[in-house]
Design a protein around this motif. Structure first.
Motif, PDB file in Angstrom:
ATOM      1  N   ARG A  60       0.770  -1.216   0.069  1.00 25.65           N
ATOM      2  CA  ARG A  60       0.061  -0.072   0.182  1.00 25.65           C
ATOM      3  C   ARG A  60       0.668   1.214   0.001  1.00 25.65           C
ATOM      4  NH1 ARG A  60      -4.329  -0.396   4.248  1.00 25.65           N
ATOM      5  NH2 ARG A  60      -5.416  -1.597   2.591  1.00 25.65           N
ATOM      6  N   THR A  61       1.873   1.326   0.767  1.00 21.74           N
ATOM      7  CA  THR A  61       2.663   2.496   1.028  1.00 21.74           C
ATOM      8  C   THR A  61       3.358   2.725  -0.480  1.00 21.74           C
ATOM      9  OG1 THR A  61       3.036   1.941   3.218  1.00 21.74           O
ATOM     10  CG2 THR A  61       4.815   3.456   2.228  1.00 21.74           C
ATOM     11  N   VAL A  62       4.089   1.582  -1.168  1.00 18.83           N
ATOM     12  CA  VAL A  62       4.836   1.630  -2.154  1.00 18.83           C
ATOM     13  C   VAL A  62       3.716   2.102  -3.363  1.00 18.83           C
ATOM     14  CG1 VAL A  62       5.614   0.055  -4.183  1.00 18.83           C
ATOM     15  CG2 VAL A  62       6.228  -0.321  -1.767  1.00 18.83           C
ATOM     16  N   GLY A  63       2.585   1.895  -3.313  1.00 19.25           N
ATOM     17  CA  GLY A  63       1.546   2.172  -4.351  1.00 19.25           C
ATOM     18  C   GLY A  63       1.533   3.813  -4.254  1.00 19.25           C
ATOM     19  N   VAL A  64       1.264   4.302  -3.142  1.00 17.71           N
ATOM     20  CA  VAL A  64       0.974   5.461  -2.742  1.00 17.71           C
ATOM     21  C   VAL A  64       2.226   6.380  -3.240  1.00 17.71           C
ATOM     22  CG1 VAL A  64       0.776   7.412  -0.964  1.00 17.71           C
ATOM     23  CG2 VAL A  64      -0.613   5.392  -0.932  1.00 17.71           C
ATOM     24  N   LEU A  65       3.189   5.985  -2.783  1.00 17.47           N
ATOM     25  CA  LEU A  65       4.536   6.619  -3.193  1.00 17.47           C
ATOM     26  C   LEU A  65       4.699   6.744  -4.718  1.00 17.47           C
ATOM     27  CD1 LEU A  65       6.974   5.531  -0.347  1.00 17.47           C
ATOM     28  CD2 LEU A  65       6.362   7.880  -0.968  1.00 17.47           C
ATOM     29  N   ARG A  66       4.727   5.610  -5.326  1.00 14.48           N
ATOM     30  CA  ARG A  66       4.600   5.672  -6.966  1.00 14.48           C
ATOM     31  C   ARG A  66       3.341   6.430  -7.489  1.00 14.48           C
ATOM     32  NH1 ARG A  66       5.506  -0.900  -7.735  1.00 14.48           N
ATOM     33  NH2 ARG A  66       7.471  -0.973  -7.105  1.00 14.48           N
ATOM     34  N   PHE A  67       2.267   6.456  -6.717  1.00 18.45           N
ATOM     35  CA  PHE A  67       1.138   7.366  -7.517  1.00 18.45           C
ATOM     36  C   PHE A  67       1.685   8.879  -7.292  1.00 18.45           C
ATOM     37  CE2 PHE A  67      -2.940   9.542  -6.995  1.00 18.45           C
ATOM     38  CZ  PHE A  67      -3.347   9.430  -8.056  1.00 18.45           C
ATOM     39  N   GLY A  68       2.148   8.937  -6.130  1.00 22.89           N
ATOM     40  CA  GLY A  68       2.679  10.582  -6.048  1.00 22.89           C
ATOM     41  C   GLY A  68       3.742  10.848  -6.813  1.00 22.89           C
ATOM     42  N   ALA A  69       4.728   9.827  -7.206  1.00 22.62           N
ATOM     43  CA  ALA A  69       5.826  10.244  -8.274  1.00 22.62           C
ATOM     44  C   ALA A  69       5.419  10.543  -9.451  1.00 22.62           C
ATOM     45  CB  ALA A  69       6.778   8.838  -8.044  1.00 22.62           C
ATOM     46  N   VAL A  70       4.131   9.861  -9.705  1.00 20.49           N
ATOM     47  CA  VAL A  70       3.729   9.791 -11.260  1.00 20.49           C
ATOM     48  C   VAL A  70       3.053  11.128 -11.379  1.00 20.49           C
ATOM     49  CG1 VAL A  70       1.939   9.274 -12.933  1.00 20.49           C
ATOM     50  CG2 VAL A  70       3.497   7.413 -11.865  1.00 20.49           C
ATOM     51  N   LEU A  71       2.356  11.647 -10.152  1.00 19.05           N
ATOM     52  CA  LEU A  71       1.708  12.846 -10.272  1.00 19.05           C
ATOM     53  C   LEU A  71       2.563  14.267 -10.306  1.00 19.05           C
ATOM     54  CD1 LEU A  71      -1.506  12.330  -7.846  1.00 19.05           C
ATOM     55  CD2 LEU A  71      -1.439  12.781 -10.298  1.00 19.05           C
ATOM     56  N   VAL A  72       3.794  13.902  -9.504  1.00 18.71           N
ATOM     57  CA  VAL A  72       4.574  15.036  -9.646  1.00 18.71           C
ATOM     58  C   VAL A  72       5.364  15.247 -10.811  1.00 18.71           C
ATOM     59  CG1 VAL A  72       6.880  15.714  -8.742  1.00 18.71           C
ATOM     60  CG2 VAL A  72       5.219  15.031  -6.953  1.00 18.71           C
ATOM     61  N   LEU A  73       5.634  14.152 -11.251  1.00 18.75           N
ATOM     62  CA  LEU A  73       6.418  14.221 -12.924  1.00 18.75           C
ATOM     63  C   LEU A  73       5.530  14.591 -14.035  1.00 18.75           C
ATOM     64  CD1 LEU A  73       8.665  10.910 -12.396  1.00 18.75           C
ATOM     65  CD2 LEU A  73       9.365  13.326 -12.344  1.00 18.75           C
ATOM     66  N   LEU A  74       4.178  14.179 -13.686  1.00 20.81           N
ATOM     67  CA  LEU A  74       3.344  14.637 -14.592  1.00 20.81           C
ATOM     68  C   LEU A  74       2.776  16.058 -14.726  1.00 20.81           C
ATOM     69  CD1 LEU A  74       0.365  11.870 -14.787  1.00 20.81           C
ATOM     70  CD2 LEU A  74       1.687  12.511 -16.679  1.00 20.81           C
ATOM     71  N   CYS A  75       3.109  16.788 -13.343  1.00 18.12           N
ATOM     72  CA  CYS A  75       3.243  18.147 -13.458  1.00 18.12           C
ATOM     73  C   CYS A  75       4.096  18.745 -14.245  1.00 18.12           C
ATOM     74  CB  CYS A  75       3.243  18.569 -12.028  1.00 18.12           C
ATOM     75  SG  CYS A  75       1.705  18.231 -10.818  1.00 18.12           S
ATOM     76  N   VAL A  76       5.268  18.235 -14.229  1.00 21.69           N
ATOM     77  CA  VAL A  76       6.573  18.849 -15.147  1.00 21.69           C
ATOM     78  C   VAL A  76       5.974  18.756 -16.629  1.00 21.69           C
ATOM     79  CG1 VAL A  76       8.923  18.875 -15.795  1.00 21.69           C
ATOM     80  CG2 VAL A  76       8.127  18.356 -13.322  1.00 21.69           C
ATOM     81  N   VAL A  77       5.267  17.656 -17.134  1.00 17.93           N
ATOM     82  CA  VAL A  77       5.085  17.578 -18.465  1.00 17.93           C
ATOM     83  C   VAL A  77       3.901  18.282 -18.857  1.00 17.93           C
ATOM     84  CG1 VAL A  77       3.964  15.897 -20.081  1.00 17.93           C
ATOM     85  CG2 VAL A  77       5.725  15.086 -18.316  1.00 17.93           C
ATOM     86  N   ALA A  78       2.958  18.500 -17.970  1.00 18.05           N
ATOM     87  CA  ALA A  78       1.785  19.139 -18.244  1.00 18.05           C
ATOM     88  C   ALA A  78       1.713  20.936 -18.054  1.00 18.05           C
ATOM     89  CB  ALA A  78       0.640  18.618 -17.256  1.00 18.05           C
ATOM     90  N   ALA A  79       2.986  21.220 -17.449  1.00 13.65           N
ATOM     91  CA  ALA A  79       3.065  22.619 -17.144  1.00 13.65           C
ATOM     92  C   ALA A  79       3.286  23.442 -18.345  1.00 13.65           C
ATOM     93  CB  ALA A  79       4.332  22.794 -15.986  1.00 13.65           C
ATOM     94  N   PRO A  80       4.151  22.911 -19.288  1.00 14.09           N
ATOM     95  CA  PRO A  80       4.076  23.818 -20.612  1.00 14.09           C
ATOM     96  C   PRO A  80       2.887  23.965 -21.338  1.00 14.09           C
ATOM     97  CG  PRO A  80       5.861  22.251 -20.620  1.00 14.09           C
ATOM     98  CD  PRO A  80       5.115  22.047 -19.306  1.00 14.09           C
TER      99      PRO A  80
END
Length: 83
Positions: free
Chosen positions: A53-73
């Protein structure tokens, strides 16, 4: 894999520290999100399989953070690129 991701996070941190030391940190704010995304992913990879469960939450958070960088422009968010 965890060591590679945490090493990348440290590399991004060094890049940001260098940019901050020469006064160009405003142009490299996106590196902060890369640091957070790769660090979250590296931490998730280093946890044992019993904490799924913790691994899933951390991976989901990582994907969201990295998607912010992609979506920003695409969304015109100038905060990421010092505008």
């Amino acid at each position: 894999m965890a060591l590679i991701q945490l090493g990348l996070s440290f590399t991004f941190l060094c890049m940001f520290a260098y940019a901050w030391s020469v006064g160009d940190a405003g142009e490299t704010r996106w590196l902060l999100f890369m640091i957070a995304g790769t660090a979250l992913s590296g931490i998730a990879e280093s946890l044992p399989e019993t904490q799924l469960r913790t691994v899933g939450v951390l991976r989901f958070g990582a994907v969201l953070v990295l998607l912010c960088v992609v979506a920003a422009p695409l969304l015109g968010l100038e905060f990421f690129f010092g505008g």
